[in-house]
Write a protein that holds these residues in place. Structure first.
Motif, PDB file in Angstrom:
ATOM      1  N   CYS A 127       0.844  -1.204   0.000  1.00 54.19           N
ATOM      2  CA  CYS A 127       0.000   0.000   0.000  1.00 54.19           C
ATOM      3  C   CYS A 127       0.881   1.257   0.000  1.00 54.19           C
ATOM      4  O   CYS A 127       0.509   2.288  -0.556  1.00 54.19           O
ATOM      5  CB  CYS A 127      -0.881   0.028   1.249  1.00 54.19           C
ATOM      6  SG  CYS A 127      -2.154  -1.245   1.273  1.00 54.19           S
ATOM      7  N   CYS A 178      -1.265  -4.841  -1.147  1.00 57.13           N
ATOM      8  CA  CYS A 178      -2.348  -3.871  -1.261  1.00 57.13           C
ATOM      9  C   CYS A 178      -3.544  -4.536  -1.956  1.00 57.13           C
ATOM     10  O   CYS A 178      -3.404  -5.103  -3.040  1.00 57.13           O
ATOM     11  CB  CYS A 178      -1.889  -2.647  -2.073  1.00 57.13           C
ATOM     12  SG  CYS A 178      -3.220  -1.453  -2.294  1.00 57.13           S
ATOM     13  N   CYS A 217      -7.086   0.917  -1.102  1.00 54.17           N
ATOM     14  CA  CYS A 217      -7.867  -0.140  -0.408  1.00 54.17           C
ATOM     15  C   CYS A 217      -9.235   0.406  -0.026  1.00 54.17           C
ATOM     16  O   CYS A 217     -10.251  -0.291  -0.153  1.00 54.17           O
ATOM     17  CB  CYS A 217      -7.109  -0.639   0.826  1.00 54.17           C
ATOM     18  SG  CYS A 217      -5.704  -1.697   0.398  1.00 54.17           S
TER      19      CYS A 217
END
Ligand code: ACM
Ligand code: ZN
Length: 561
Positions: free
Chosen positions: A280, A321, A365
């Motif tokens: 991420c 992610c 996300c």
């Protein structure tokens, strides 16, 4: 003339004389683990001599060759296969169980029958336990096998052993030895944990950095977590695809299915070190907790490469992610290379211990959660697993995941591996999903194997817990809470071997033996035949086989060793 020829054969073949025909056998001559479903003691002994030949149905040539090699080494005589033999291997459709067999030994003939080659192979493993343990490493001058009639079949269809080759890496020869041990115990599955935070161990041609970078760490903590220092040593290794094919073929000859585990979405630090954009937050440096990062790791980060392979043990926030499509494209590419290497119906996709902290603060996300109408990060994990399951199902594979995959909803066709006790397994079975039991208290072979605190201090370093061989033996994989109908979803059980503290192959052997031997009886033998005192005495005998095989094992777990 015919009588004269027979007489001549008898002169050459000692098995025609009463010396072997009338030998009286006792229970002591049949110390078999796992205990067969039924065994009838008979009198007489079969002598393996120059006239011994093996004949086998066409479908059983692999088993005939395996047996010929075993008996040749044990007797020092070159035992061959041919059209007619005093040892016969047969397919018998009247045997009900896919893995069942019958074994009949008399002074002049041995017949091993199975519904399938698998059953015949297990009959051969029983024969192996009827010849002296010393023949594991040295020939016997007079190799005899006590007469017997055995009809046998396994209780559970899934009988597994797991090995984590990521925390510590083990060479191909040891993996084969591990598979041999699985086969000796009539277990049928090797769950190969190939990817982790501390190392990526499978060659993926499309992503060479997975092994070039992800296959090596620049140091490892010393001692029990959190550790006293970092050893500052580069450590790692990986299996090439050619090596994997070789191992899978070796396992297939022993009727062992290899299930690879490609862990996701957590425990992915090694992959992220190789390809940071899978995280991420690609720019955020890897955190090695308790200030345990190696000097080399610090240097790499200082020079502008934020991600490194993990050097301590535990659970880490930096996971794949779930918002970026790139993550799924990567994983699908990886799986595209994994699938052809493993004929197994299943691919294990991990699913355990995935912290949600990064997903909570990642805009990609969060966008995924919104776009897919999900409620929270648990449902995002479920989305992740279900998306991978769908892909694998489309390629003809099914998934297994650790019991966290229940959180946020099970993927439709998933099999659950229950490790945080039995709760997850019970829940999954009630939801009509297949289950493999691996609860920590009974099936974690990274635990200490004594209860006594003082004794524990004499043991080599382990992760914690205590699971003795008696604890393993007492385990009942089918939970009482389940109805008869739901019990059918319990496919079997597995021993798990996480290797944070197992630096050598010797140590792995020590941790699995004799606990794996106990588990083999739990998953094979009829429930009502289990008896600790009886097992303990057979185990004492079985441990002589460990000695003959040059295996390391926990001697204090064996009576009178
Ligand atoms: C596990 O032991 N984390 C499955
Ligand atoms: Zn994200």
């Amino acid at each position: 003339m015919r009588i004269a020829i027979l007489g001549l054969i008898c002169l050459v073949n000692f098995s025609c004389t009463n010396k072997y025909k009338d030998v009286v056998n006792t229970e002591q001559d049949y110390q078999i683990i796992p205990k067969p479903a039924s065994l009838e003691v008979a009198n007489g002994q079969f002598l393996v001599d120059v006239n011994t030949k093996i004949s086998a149905d066409n479908a059983l040539q692999n088993e005939a060759n395996y047996l010929a090699e075993m008996l040749s080494l044990a007797s020092g005589i070159d035992i061959s296969t041919g059209e007619t033999g005093t040892i016969q291997l047969k397919i018998d459709d009247t045997i009900e169980s896919e893995e069942g067999y019958s074994l009949s030994v008399s002074y002049n003939q041995i017949i091993v029958s199975g519904k399938t080659a698998k059953g015949v192979f297990y009959g051969i493993q029983t024969l192996r336990q009827l010849i002296p343990v010393t023949t594991e490493s040295a020939k016997s001058d007079e190799l005899t096998i006590p007469a017997v009639i055995i009809k046998d079949r396994p209780r559970y269809q899934y009988r597994g052993m797991h090995l984590d080759v990521a925390r510590h890496f083990f060479p191909v020869d040891f993996i084969k030895k591990y598979i041999d041990l699985i086969a000796l115990h009539k277990m049928n599955t090797f769950h190969w944990h190939l990817t982790e935070d501390q190392g990526w161990r499978i060659e993926i041609k499309k992503y060479p950095k997975l092994t070039e970078i992800g296959g090596y760490r620049n140091g490892t903590i010393v001692g029990h977590h959190p550790g006293t220092e970092n050893d500052q040593k580069r450590y790692g290794g990986f299996y090439t695809q050619e090596e994997i094919k070789d191992i899978v073929a070796y396992a297939a000859q022993r009727h062992v299915t290899v299930i690879p585990e490609i862990e996701l979405p957590g425990h992915s630090s090694a992959a992220i070190a190789a390809y940071p954009s899978l995280s991420c937050f690609p720019e955020e440096p890897t955190i090695v907790t308790n200030n345990m990062m190696s000097e080399k790791g610090k240097q790499i980060i200082a020079e502008g490469t934020p991600k490194i392979v993990q050097e301590t043990w535990g659970v880490f926030d930096d996971v794949y992610c779930a918002g970026k499509d790139e993550t799924f494209a990567f994983l699908q590419d990886v799986l595209d290379e994994v699938i052809p290497l493993f004929p197994s119906e299943y691919i294990h996709i991990g699913g355990d211990e995935c912290p949600k902290a990064n997903w909570k603060r990642c805009s990609n996300c969060q966008k995924r959660i919104k776009d897919e109408g999900l409620h929270d990060e648990h449902e995002l994990q479920s989305y992740f697993i279900t998306r991978i399951e769908k892909y694998l199902n489309s390629k003809g594979k099914n998934i297994i995941g650790w019991d966290e995959i229940l959180e946020g909803g099970l993927a439709p066709n998933a099999t659950v591996m229950s490790w945080r006790g039995t709760k997850g397994g019970i829940e999954a079975a009630k939801q009509k999903h297949d289950v493999i039991m691996t609860p920590g208290h009974s099936c974690y072979f990274d635990h200490y194997q004594v209860h006594d605190k003082e004794e524990k201090e004499k043991e080599p370093l382990a992760i914690g817990g205590n699971t003795t061989v008696a604890d393993v033996y007492a385990y009942e994989p089918t939970p009482e809470e389940l109805s008869e109908e739901d019990s059918k979803y319990i496919l079997g059980a597995q021993g798990n071997v996480w290797t944070e503290y197992m630096e050598t192959t010797d140590y792995v052997e020590y941790m699995i033996l004799p606990r794996m031997t106990a588990l083999s009886e739990v998953v094979w033998s009829p429930q009502n035949s289990r008896n600790w005192e009886d097992f303990e005495s057979r185990l004492q005998h079985f441990s002589n086989r460990y000695d003959a095989m040059g295996l390391n094992y926990a001697k204090h777990s064996i009576k009178e060793k």
